[in-house]
Design a protein around this motif. Structure first.
Motif, PDB file in Angstrom:
ATOM      1  N   PHE A 168      59.963  23.480  12.823  1.00 46.35           N
ATOM      2  CA  PHE A 168      59.728  23.278  11.381  1.00 46.35           C
ATOM      3  C   PHE A 168      58.209  23.223  11.143  1.00 46.35           C
ATOM      4  N   PRO A 183      59.956  17.985   5.969  1.00 43.02           N
ATOM      5  CA  PRO A 183      60.309  17.649   4.577  1.00 43.02           C
ATOM      6  C   PRO A 183      59.926  18.750   3.587  1.00 43.02           C
ATOM      7  N   THR A 303      62.272   8.560  11.073  1.00 39.18           N
ATOM      8  CA  THR A 303      60.941   8.924  11.559  1.00 39.18           C
ATOM      9  C   THR A 303      60.322   7.720  12.282  1.00 39.18           C
TER      10      THR A 303
HETATM   11  O1  KG4 Z   1      60.645  11.109  15.066  1.00 37.31           O
HETATM   12  P1  KG4 Z   1      59.391  11.623  14.481  1.00 37.31           P
HETATM   13  O2  KG4 Z   1      58.758  10.856  13.353  1.00 37.31           O
HETATM   14  O3  KG4 Z   1      58.274  11.786  15.569  1.00 37.31           O
HETATM   15  C1  KG4 Z   1      58.512  12.215  16.868  1.00 37.31           C
HETATM   16  O4  KG4 Z   1      58.952  11.387  17.695  1.00 37.31           O
HETATM   17  O5  KG4 Z   1      58.289  13.442  17.085  1.00 37.31           O
HETATM   18  O6  KG4 Z   1      59.676  13.136  14.023  1.00 37.31           O
HETATM   19  C2  KG4 Z   1      58.708  13.906  13.383  1.00 37.31           C
HETATM   20  C3  KG4 Z   1      59.276  15.295  13.241  1.00 37.31           C
HETATM   21  C4  KG4 Z   1      58.310  16.311  12.673  1.00 37.31           C
HETATM   22  O7  KG4 Z   1      58.369  17.488  13.459  1.00 37.31           O
HETATM   23  C5  KG4 Z   1      58.840  16.583  11.269  1.00 37.31           C
HETATM   24  O8  KG4 Z   1      58.589  17.888  10.789  1.00 37.31           O
HETATM   25  C6  KG4 Z   1      60.312  16.344  11.470  1.00 37.31           C
HETATM   26  O9  KG4 Z   1      60.401  15.260  12.362  1.00 37.31           O
HETATM   27  N1  KG4 Z   1      60.952  15.995  10.196  1.00 37.31           N
HETATM   28  C7  KG4 Z   1      61.855  16.786   9.601  1.00 37.31           C
HETATM   29  C8  KG4 Z   1      62.157  16.170   8.357  1.00 37.31           C
HETATM   30  N2  KG4 Z   1      61.435  15.009   8.262  1.00 37.31           N
HETATM   31  C9  KG4 Z   1      60.694  14.924   9.403  1.00 37.31           C
HETATM   32  N3  KG4 Z   1      62.425  17.945   9.995  1.00 37.31           N
HETATM   33  C10 KG4 Z   1      63.302  18.528   9.156  1.00 37.31           C
HETATM   34  N4  KG4 Z   1      63.613  18.010   7.942  1.00 37.31           N
HETATM   35  C11 KG4 Z   1      63.074  16.847   7.505  1.00 37.31           C
HETATM   36  N5  KG4 Z   1      63.399  16.353   6.310  1.00 37.31           N
END
Ligand code: KG4
Ligand code: ZN
Length: 339
Positions: A168, A183, A303
């Protein structure tokens, strides 16, 4: 009797601290995000991330204490993410947590970031009990985990290249849409037609639970490059909707196959990508057709945050799993029940 644990999280680009009572009752949840700083680079710059953690960690901890109205000497433990993640960033949280543990003479609990993401589910859903098939989908990870019992995990499969969230972010960067891509793409995709382009569903027909998203990313980018070369209009929202459904389809089919093959009728979603309502609903609908129940954390706890770290730490402490002050940051750390 109260049982306050402070959680600290600095594995990537969020500086977070939280106080949780008895593993479930959230007294404070402070997250200072560096998104605006990394936005202009289209992704996280590790050197900048650690410097920003250094600036924010003490104010963030102070706010978490203030909001919870408790003091350091009321804590019964301090839980901190020690991996996986960016080592320079992890070290900031780890060093502060060690100092608090030493000064207050309270247990230090090193927490695996992926286990913390799983605990965001236990924290919010009292009814959720093992056995569970958990899909952890974030910016750094895409893993299918069989949770046979608390602290008894088996990884069934994981990504062989890019993580779902990473794709993404990379597609968003390519289209100059901003960071994090998840997002932003979810919003634009909601205005597009998901049947417009048939992007590949990587590894869907393979008889394992591994994922691969790099080929899908390349297909999306080549599709756009071809339209540019041919001087044709780019139906951006349709492309993003078609990409998003390809991700949702692979995640849903693999997760449900894992549940059916292991005889487990409960699925839990975790990690940043689980904040995506389209993907969540897609998995829920497919699961419902197979009489499987799906749990997921509220968006705020999908997140990165420190509440999930404090909660995992509380249960680890109850299970007599604490760390000593020599614990080091680990960039690549698998989920393991034998830690
Ligand atoms: O869990 P997180 O906050 O951090 C890690 O441990 O990586 O995940 C962040 C990731 C990012 O790649 C972000 O683009 C994705 O989660 N993310 C999403 C959405 N919100 C956050 N991916 C798809 N749709 C969303 N709504
Ligand atoms: Zn995470």
């Amino acid at each position: 009797m109260s049982d306050f644990v402070m959680g600290i999280e600095t594995s990537c680009d969020e500086t977070a601290a939280a106080i949780v009572d008895k593993g479930r009752n959230i007294l404070s949840n402070i997250v200072s995000s560096q998104i605006k700083i990394h936005n202009k680079y289209g992704g996280v710059v590790p050197e900048i991330a650690s410097r920003k953690h250094m600036e924010s960690i003490i104010p963030v901890i102070d706010s978490a204490l203030k909001e919870s109205k408790i003091t350091l000497d009321q804590l019964s433990g301090i839980a901190v993410t020690y991996g996986p993640g960016l080592v320079g960033s992890l070290l900031v949280g780890l060093t502060v947590a060690k100092s608090i543990s030493y000064a207050q003479n309270i247990p230090l609990i090193g927490v695996n970031h992926l286990e913390a993401h799983i605990y965001a589910n236990f924290l919010e859903h009292k009814r959720l009990k093992p056995p569970i098939i958990c899909l952890i989908v974030s910016g750094g990870h895409t893993s299918l985990v069989h949770i046979n019992d608390y602290w008894d995990y088996k990884i069934l499969g994981q990504t062989v290249d890019d993580a779902a969230g990473e794709v993404f972010d990379k597609i968003s960067k390519y289209l100059n849409l901003g960071y994090p891509g998840g997002p932003i793409i979810e919003k634009l995709a909601s205005k597009g037609d998901s049947t417009a382009i048939a992007f590949p569903r990587p590894l869907l027909n393979k008889h394992n639970y591994d994922f691969s998203f790099s080929g899908l990313k390349t297909s999306v980018i080549y599709y756009i490059k071809k339209l540019i070369l041919e001087k044709k209009p780019i139906p951006q929202n349709d492309i993003l909707a078609s990409f998003q459904i390809a991700v949702a389809d692979v995640l849903a089919q693999k997760t449900i196959k894992a549940a059916l093959n292991t005889g487990v009728n409960t699925i839990a979603l975790a990690g940043g990508v689980a904040a995506n309502c389209y993907i969540k609903t897609f998995i829920e609908n497919m699961a419902q057709n197979n009489k499987i129940e799906v749990f997921s954390p509220s968006q705020k706890l999908c997140t990165d945050n420190a509440v999930m770290v404090a909660s995992a730490g509380f249960y680890q402490l109850k299970n007599k799993k604490q760390s000593n002050l020599s614990i080091d940051a680990v960039s690549r750390l698998a989920i393991s029940s034998n830690e």
